[in-house]
Design a protein around this motif. Structure first.
Motif, PDB file in Angstrom:
ATOM      1  N   ILE A  37       4.051   4.812   4.709  1.00 54.08           N
ATOM      2  CA  ILE A  37       2.792   5.457   4.345  1.00 54.08           C
ATOM      3  C   ILE A  37       2.744   6.890   4.874  1.00 54.08           C
ATOM      4  O   ILE A  37       2.377   7.813   4.171  1.00 54.08           O
ATOM      5  CB  ILE A  37       1.600   4.650   4.889  1.00 54.08           C
ATOM      6  CG1 ILE A  37       1.536   3.292   4.190  1.00 54.08           C
ATOM      7  CG2 ILE A  37       0.305   5.400   4.681  1.00 54.08           C
ATOM      8  CD1 ILE A  37       0.393   2.437   4.627  1.00 54.08           C
ATOM      9  N   ARG A  38       3.212   7.082   6.139  1.00 49.91           N
ATOM     10  CA  ARG A  38       3.106   8.393   6.762  1.00 49.91           C
ATOM     11  C   ARG A  38       3.910   9.450   5.995  1.00 49.91           C
ATOM     12  O   ARG A  38       3.418  10.521   5.673  1.00 49.91           O
ATOM     13  CB  ARG A  38       3.598   8.298   8.202  1.00 49.91           C
ATOM     14  CG  ARG A  38       3.195   9.431   9.080  1.00 49.91           C
ATOM     15  CD  ARG A  38       3.435   9.050  10.526  1.00 49.91           C
ATOM     16  NE  ARG A  38       2.475   8.063  10.982  1.00 49.91           N
ATOM     17  CZ  ARG A  38       1.314   8.383  11.554  1.00 49.91           C
ATOM     18  NH1 ARG A  38       1.015   9.652  11.725  1.00 49.91           N
ATOM     19  NH2 ARG A  38       0.474   7.471  11.946  1.00 49.91           N
ATOM     20  N   LEU A  41       2.413  10.155   2.602  1.00 50.11           N
ATOM     21  CA  LEU A  41       1.202  10.967   2.706  1.00 50.11           C
ATOM     22  C   LEU A  41       1.574  12.436   2.872  1.00 50.11           C
ATOM     23  O   LEU A  41       0.985  13.326   2.253  1.00 50.11           O
ATOM     24  CB  LEU A  41       0.365  10.492   3.895  1.00 50.11           C
ATOM     25  CG  LEU A  41      -1.089  10.951   3.923  1.00 50.11           C
ATOM     26  CD1 LEU A  41      -1.825  10.427   2.720  1.00 50.11           C
ATOM     27  CD2 LEU A  41      -1.768  10.488   5.199  1.00 50.11           C
ATOM     28  N   THR A  45       0.695  15.276   0.163  1.00 51.54           N
ATOM     29  CA  THR A  45      -0.057  16.486   0.491  1.00 51.54           C
ATOM     30  C   THR A  45       0.710  17.724   0.044  1.00 51.54           C
ATOM     31  O   THR A  45       0.137  18.645  -0.547  1.00 51.54           O
ATOM     32  CB  THR A  45      -0.302  16.565   2.011  1.00 51.54           C
ATOM     33  OG1 THR A  45      -0.628  15.262   2.470  1.00 51.54           O
ATOM     34  CG2 THR A  45      -1.400  17.522   2.335  1.00 51.54           C
ATOM     35  N   ALA A 147      -0.597  11.948  -5.243  1.00 49.40           N
ATOM     36  CA  ALA A 147      -0.572  11.553  -3.839  1.00 49.40           C
ATOM     37  C   ALA A 147      -1.155  10.155  -3.659  1.00 49.40           C
ATOM     38  O   ALA A 147      -0.595   9.323  -2.935  1.00 49.40           O
ATOM     39  CB  ALA A 147      -1.338  12.569  -2.993  1.00 49.40           C
ATOM     40  N   VAL A 151       0.925   6.978  -2.114  1.00 42.47           N
ATOM     41  CA  VAL A 151       0.477   6.313  -0.889  1.00 42.47           C
ATOM     42  C   VAL A 151       0.226   4.831  -1.162  1.00 42.47           C
ATOM     43  O   VAL A 151       0.575   3.968  -0.353  1.00 42.47           O
ATOM     44  CB  VAL A 151      -0.786   7.005  -0.333  1.00 42.47           C
ATOM     45  CG1 VAL A 151      -1.376   6.202   0.800  1.00 42.47           C
ATOM     46  CG2 VAL A 151      -0.450   8.400   0.155  1.00 42.47           C
TER      47      VAL A 151
END
Lengths: 196, 362
Positions: A37-38, A41, A45, A147, A151
């Motif tokens: 997820i990190r 993300l 972005t 995005a 995610v």
């Protein structure tokens, strides 16, 4: 010139006309960079930022340089050059301020250059004859939509890490299956707002 | 019972390693465990003493579905029994094949999916679509992810969503006017020929033309709609049972219904002419059924309690959104599927916040 307000286009680009889940653009990094997820993300972005900025830049270049000089047919080359230059800037920026993200994204950061979603958004903007404000709404919406999708996929893949997936389906194939179901769920928004 | 036990013990060796029929071991095990409790005990810790195992858990849901199934029989006739049969046969076939290839036991989870699926379908849908839908749902929605407990989407919903997108005409026109009187349609087999497009429009579809069916009919279930979703009272009966046995999480149900009531109420208050009243919306379509039986699936909903609240809020508000603003008449299927999709992210956020708080305290 379409008459839809920029706000409606923004919402539509996220939900009903999600650039990934309805046009299936930008699949390569979507599949390859959605393990965590990190990371996703971060990439999401970065793509949102690049997408918004390049749509604005490309709008200006197309309407104030290419069209007045009758060079409209050069749009592909020019758009790609603008995107590549801009991604270089972002890359330097990310390397300076978030080395961790820089290494997590690896090759996919420079590959944003050839992320078809970004070129696609610029081309949609020209084809659909958006005004400047509409282009900003579309670029921002398309980026956020991309995005959101990546995610979501990352969350599901993280949950699936311990699943007993049949061998032929491990990795990319199951990600494609999940993407299909994601697209199915997003079809529910069809007709809420619409752009071409 | 003793005689049966003897039979099972006598034929057991041929299903064990090296026996002639070992390919069919999953089938044998399933039959065996349907009659007798498994004799296996855990060798090492932890030793779970709670009798609420997966099988009992699933059995609770099937029991809770009972009022809905009865209501479906009463309102839509014997054809519903055939739909259940087809659903169990088609989905069960997929399940059995996977269990055999994987050499695992057949899982009880399918008992619930096979029962839920016909309940959320229009009552005169062609039977091959029922079979195709449930096979798709079990295959794509569950088995590819490793079977019961590992699936990230609700299999019944994946199946229904697939049918709704692949055969939109049939899925939105196979409604049937409900049975009336003492026996309803209990002794009728109402197929596609009985479809009368005027008398069988669903309440939500009629509302798009500005006609609202009375609340009493909606509450009792005397309306057209998917087989198991029409009778609010039957769903509430089963749902309360699920909540009391704690099989379903009250947080999920409360947050779905709460957010739905708030949003639908706000819309109705702003424009009473366009948007239906809250109680009417609450009883219409599949909202109650979805909230009690589909969204509360412990596998596909978030694990954390805070996550469950947000999960419910997302489902409730997306339902309002889809119902009132999109081309679709009903949005519960899509809303819960979207809820399933964001569930792991919600968990991640909740756990992340909690860890951060612990660190700052420690």
């Amino acid at each position: 010139m379409s008459e839809t307000s920029a706000w409606v286009i923004f919402i539509a680009a996220i939900f009903t006309n999600n650039i990934l889940l309805t046009n299936f653009l930008g699949m390569c990094s979507f599949i390859a960079c959605s393990g965590q997820i990190r990371t996703s993300l971060g990439l999401g972005t970065a793509v949102t930022f690049v997408l918004t900025m390049t749509t604005m830049l490309n709008y200006a270049i197309y309407h104030f340089v290419l069209v007045p000089y009758g060079l409209g047919h050069l749009q592909f080359i020019v758009f790609i050059a603008v995107i590549a230059a801009f991604v270089q800037l972002v890359e330097m920026f990310v390397e300076r301020f978030s080395p961790k993200l820089y290494f997590a994204l690896g090759i996919f950061l420079p590959l944003i250059t050839v992320n078809c979603a970004i070129l696609g958004a610029s081309l949609f903007m020209i084809i659909r004859e958006y005004s400047f404000l509409q282009s900003v709404g579309f670029g921002l919406g398309a980026g956020i939509g991309w995005a959101v999708a990546i995610v979501m996929l990352a969350g599901l893949r993280q949950k699936m890490r311990y699943s007993n997936i049949p061998e032929p389906f491990q990795g990319v194939p199951i990600a494609m299956v999940v993407t299909g179901v994601l697209a199915m769920a997003f079809m529910g928004f069809a007709g809420m707002v619409s752009i071409q | 019972m003793k005689g049966l036990l003897k039979v099972f013990e006598a034929i057991r060796p041929s299903f064990e390693q090296g026996g002639k029929l070992r390919v069919f071991k999953p089938v044998f095990e399933a039959l065996d465990e349907a009659f007798f409790a498994p004799s296996a005990t855990t060798v090492t810790a932890p030793h779970v003493r709670d009798p609420l195992d997966v099988k009992r858990f699933m059995a609770m849901v099937v029991i809770a579905l009972f009022p809905c199934v009865l209501a479906a029989f009463y309102f839509f006739g014997l054809r519903f029994a055939v739909m259940i049969l087809v659903s169990y046969a088609a989905g069960g076939a997929v399940e059995v094949v996977f269990a055999m290839v994987r050499k695992e036991n057949i899982n009880e989870g399918f008992l619930v999916t096979g029962m839920l699926f016909p309940l959320i379908l229009p009552p005169t849908l062609p039977l091959w679509m029922v079979g195709l839908g449930v096979a798709f749902g079990v295959f794509i929605g569950k088995e590819l992810f490793g079977g019961t407990g590992r699936n990230v989407f609700n299999p019944a919903l994946v199946g229904r969503c697939f049918l709704a997108l692949a055969y939109p005409a049939k899925m939105s026109a196979s409604w049937l006017g409900p049975g009336n009187g003492l026996t309803g349609r209990l002794f009728e087999y109402a197929g596609a020929s009985a479809v009368d497009s005027l008398s069988s429009a669903t309440p939500l579809a009629m509302a798009k033309q500005g006609q609202f069916i009375g609340l009493r009919e909606m509450f009792l279930g005397n309306i057209s709609g998917s087989a198991g979703e029409t009778s609010a009272i039957a769903i509430i009966l089963g749902g309360v049972f699920l909540l009391l046995t704690r099989v379903a999480s009250w947080r999920t149900v409360a947050s779905i219904l709460g957010s739905f009531v708030l949003l639908a109420g706000a819309l109705h208050y702003a424009q009473p002419g366009t948007f239906g009243p809250v109680l009417w919306h609450l009883c219409a379509g599949g909202l109650l059924f979805g909230a009690f039986f589909m969204a509360t699936d412990p596998v596909t909903s978030p694990i954390t309690n805070t996550g469950k609240w947000f999960y419910g809020i997302i489902i409730g508000s997306v339902t309002v959104l889809i119902r009132n603003f999109t081309g679709y008449v009903e949005g519960v299927t899509f809303a819960i599927l979207l809820g399933n999709i964001v569930a792991p992210i919600l968990d991640e956020i909740v756990v992340g916040v909690r860890i951060r708080r612990l660190r700052s305290e420690g």
